[in-house]
Scaffold this motif. Structure first.
Motif, PDB file in Angstrom:
ATOM      1  N   PHE A  80      34.669  29.169 103.854  1.00  0.00           N
ATOM      2  CA  PHE A  80      33.524  30.030 104.179  1.00  0.00           C
ATOM      3  C   PHE A  80      32.447  29.960 103.099  1.00  0.00           C
ATOM      4  CE2 PHE A  80      31.229  34.111 104.047  1.00  0.00           C
ATOM      5  CZ  PHE A  80      30.574  33.994 105.264  1.00  0.00           C
ATOM      6  N   ASN A  81      31.203  29.825 103.541  1.00  0.00           N
ATOM      7  CA  ASN A  81      30.023  29.793 102.680  1.00  0.00           C
ATOM      8  C   ASN A  81      30.021  28.562 101.760  1.00  0.00           C
ATOM      9  OD1 ASN A  81      27.542  30.942 102.140  1.00  0.00           O
ATOM     10  ND2 ASN A  81      28.303  32.113 100.399  1.00  0.00           N
ATOM     11  N   ARG A  82      30.739  27.531 102.188  1.00  0.00           N
ATOM     12  CA  ARG A  82      30.832  26.309 101.399  1.00  0.00           C
ATOM     13  C   ARG A  82      30.402  25.108 102.237  1.00  0.00           C
ATOM     14  NH1 ARG A  82      36.611  26.581  98.711  1.00  0.00           N
ATOM     15  NH2 ARG A  82      35.749  24.998  97.361  1.00  0.00           N
ATOM     16  N   SER A  83      30.049  24.048 101.558  1.00  0.00           N
ATOM     17  CA  SER A  83      29.706  22.801 102.227  1.00  0.00           C
ATOM     18  C   SER A  83      30.980  22.042 102.571  1.00  0.00           C
ATOM     19  CB  SER A  83      28.833  21.936 101.315  1.00  0.00           C
ATOM     20  OG  SER A  83      27.594  22.572 101.115  1.00  0.00           O
ATOM     21  N   VAL A  84      31.014  21.529 103.795  1.00  0.00           N
ATOM     22  CA  VAL A  84      32.156  20.751 104.261  1.00  0.00           C
ATOM     23  C   VAL A  84      31.651  19.485 104.943  1.00  0.00           C
ATOM     24  CG1 VAL A  84      33.647  22.773 104.594  1.00  0.00           C
ATOM     25  CG2 VAL A  84      32.309  21.905 106.513  1.00  0.00           C
ATOM     26  N   GLN A  85      32.571  18.553 105.118  1.00  0.00           N
ATOM     27  CA  GLN A  85      32.283  17.344 105.878  1.00  0.00           C
ATOM     28  C   GLN A  85      33.156  17.375 107.122  1.00  0.00           C
ATOM     29  OE1 GLN A  85      33.604  13.276 104.607  1.00  0.00           O
ATOM     30  NE2 GLN A  85      31.386  13.000 104.412  1.00  0.00           N
ATOM     31  N   VAL A  86      32.529  17.171 108.257  1.00  0.00           N
ATOM     32  CA  VAL A  86      33.203  17.238 109.537  1.00  0.00           C
ATOM     33  C   VAL A  86      33.183  15.845 110.163  1.00  0.00           C
ATOM     34  CG1 VAL A  86      33.003  18.219 111.861  1.00  0.00           C
ATOM     35  CG2 VAL A  86      32.607  19.672 109.877  1.00  0.00           C
ATOM     36  N   GLU A  87      34.373  15.321 110.476  1.00  0.00           N
ATOM     37  CA  GLU A  87      34.496  14.035 111.153  1.00  0.00           C
ATOM     38  C   GLU A  87      34.795  14.323 112.622  1.00  0.00           C
ATOM     39  OE1 GLU A  87      37.052  10.026 110.366  1.00  0.00           O
ATOM     40  OE2 GLU A  87      38.174  11.898 110.543  1.00  0.00           O
ATOM     41  N   VAL A  88      33.767  14.206 113.451  1.00  0.00           N
ATOM     42  CA  VAL A  88      33.882  14.572 114.863  1.00  0.00           C
ATOM     43  C   VAL A  88      34.716  13.535 115.612  1.00  0.00           C
ATOM     44  CG1 VAL A  88      32.617  15.031 116.994  1.00  0.00           C
ATOM     45  CG2 VAL A  88      31.660  15.754 114.797  1.00  0.00           C
ATOM     46  N   LEU A  89      35.728  14.020 116.327  1.00  0.00           N
ATOM     47  CA  LEU A  89      36.561  13.151 117.154  1.00  0.00           C
ATOM     48  C   LEU A  89      36.082  13.175 118.600  1.00  0.00           C
ATOM     49  CD1 LEU A  89      40.045  14.150 115.681  1.00  0.00           C
ATOM     50  CD2 LEU A  89      38.532  12.271 114.980  1.00  0.00           C
ATOM     51  N   LYS A  90      35.705  14.369 119.072  1.00  0.00           N
ATOM     52  CA  LYS A  90      35.199  14.534 120.442  1.00  0.00           C
ATOM     53  C   LYS A  90      34.689  15.959 120.608  1.00  0.00           C
ATOM     54  CE  LYS A  90      39.661  15.806 122.455  1.00  0.00           C
ATOM     55  NZ  LYS A  90      40.609  15.517 123.527  1.00  0.00           N
ATOM     56  N   LYS A  91      34.173  16.255 121.805  1.00  0.00           N
ATOM     57  CA  LYS A  91      33.794  17.615 122.179  1.00  0.00           C
ATOM     58  C   LYS A  91      34.783  18.094 123.227  1.00  0.00           C
ATOM     59  CE  LYS A  91      28.985  18.793 121.666  1.00  0.00           C
ATOM     60  NZ  LYS A  91      27.713  18.959 122.382  1.00  0.00           N
ATOM     61  N   ASP A  92      35.120  19.401 123.167  1.00  0.00           N
ATOM     62  CA  ASP A  92      36.042  19.918 124.180  1.00  0.00           C
ATOM     63  C   ASP A  92      35.263  20.518 125.348  1.00  0.00           C
ATOM     64  OD1 ASP A  92      35.263  22.495 123.389  1.00  0.00           O
ATOM     65  OD2 ASP A  92      37.200  23.010 122.513  1.00  0.00           O
ATOM     66  N   ARG A  93      35.983  21.043 126.320  1.00  0.00           N
ATOM     67  CA  ARG A  93      35.348  21.574 127.525  1.00  0.00           C
ATOM     68  C   ARG A  93      34.499  22.813 127.257  1.00  0.00           C
ATOM     69  NH1 ARG A  93      40.964  23.513 130.358  1.00  0.00           N
ATOM     70  NH2 ARG A  93      41.514  25.026 128.754  1.00  0.00           N
ATOM     71  N   TYR A  94      34.685  23.434 126.079  1.00  0.00           N
ATOM     72  CA  TYR A  94      33.889  24.606 125.704  1.00  0.00           C
ATOM     73  C   TYR A  94      32.675  24.221 124.856  1.00  0.00           C
ATOM     74  CZ  TYR A  94      38.335  26.665 127.062  1.00  0.00           C
ATOM     75  OH  TYR A  94      39.478  26.993 127.747  1.00  0.00           O
ATOM     76  N   GLY A  95      32.466  22.932 124.621  1.00  0.00           N
ATOM     77  CA  GLY A  95      31.329  22.468 123.832  1.00  0.00           C
ATOM     78  C   GLY A  95      31.577  22.483 122.332  1.00  0.00           C
ATOM     79  N   ARG A  96      32.818  22.779 121.921  1.00  0.00           N
ATOM     80  CA  ARG A  96      33.131  22.780 120.492  1.00  0.00           C
ATOM     81  C   ARG A  96      33.368  21.346 120.031  1.00  0.00           C
ATOM     82  NH1 ARG A  96      38.204  26.802 120.618  1.00  0.00           N
ATOM     83  NH2 ARG A  96      38.803  25.124 122.011  1.00  0.00           N
ATOM     84  N   PHE A  97      33.015  21.089 118.782  1.00  0.00           N
ATOM     85  CA  PHE A  97      33.279  19.794 118.183  1.00  0.00           C
ATOM     86  C   PHE A  97      34.709  19.800 117.651  1.00  0.00           C
ATOM     87  CE2 PHE A  97      28.749  20.064 118.238  1.00  0.00           C
ATOM     88  CZ  PHE A  97      28.294  18.754 118.375  1.00  0.00           C
ATOM     89  N   ILE A  98      35.561  18.940 118.173  1.00  0.00           N
ATOM     90  CA  ILE A  98      36.931  18.805 117.679  1.00  0.00           C
ATOM     91  C   ILE A  98      36.840  17.828 116.514  1.00  0.00           C
ATOM     92  CG2 ILE A  98      39.302  18.176 118.218  1.00  0.00           C
ATOM     93  CD1 ILE A  98      38.157  20.520 119.907  1.00  0.00           C
TER      94      ILE A  98
END
Length: 167
Positions: A80-98
């Motif tokens: 929380f409140n920190r910088s992260v790196q996100v490696e997107v695999l796909k999007k789910d049916r709710y529009g979230r980035f997995i």
């Protein structure tokens, strides 16, 4: 025996020539601005857009399920409140980035949650066998939710709730 050895050899060789390994995964850097639960959060991208991220390969306890608050707190303390790196695999049916989520010198949030005993390896959606090894060790050491000998996996919890509503 020869057939089994040949099949195994083809599987190994096939992985070297598999085109899916060469696909470039999308990498997103941003700041975590909200924690929804142990495995879901909101990320503010550098272009000021907000996205919802679901941590890949794991499942944390649901709200009202034992250890849900502790899983959420673990995730909050970590990112929380920190910088992260996100490696997107796909999007789910709710529009979230997995996605695989990395923080603090490349710590993997999925692995850290499982190691602490606040998430299950979500075998149904995961091919990362290292997560099962980590979960097995957390179980043996009774870490986090594994203190409860009758811990219920979140997917079973959701299924039970859905079945109870139908009755």
């Amino acid at each position: 025996m020869k057939k089994i050895a040949l099949i195994f050899l083809f599987l190994i060789l096939g992985s070297f020539f598999d085109d899916s390994n060469s696909i470039q995964k999308e990498i997103i850097n941003g700041k975590v601005v909200a924690i929804t639960d142990g495995d879901t959060f909101k990320l503010l991208k550098k272009d000021s857009t907000l996205i919802k991220v679901r941590v890949a390969n794991i499942d944390c306890p649901e709200r009202k399920q034992p250890f849900s608050k502790r899983a959420k707190q673990f995730t909050s303390d970590a990112i929380f409140n920190r910088s992260v790196q996100v490696e997107v695999l796909k999007k789910d049916r709710y529009g979230r980035f997995i996605a695989n989520v990395y923080y603090d010198d490349k710590k993997n949030l999925s692995k850290e949650l499982v190691k602490a005993g606040f998430a299950w390896h979500f075998v149904k959606y995961s091919t990362d066998i290292s997560l099962q090894v980590i979960e097995d060790k957390a179980r043996r050491n009774k870490r986090g939710l594994w203190q409860d000998p009758n811990a219920i996996a979140p997917w079973e919890w959701r299924s039970n709730k859905k079945n109870n509503k139908k009755q």
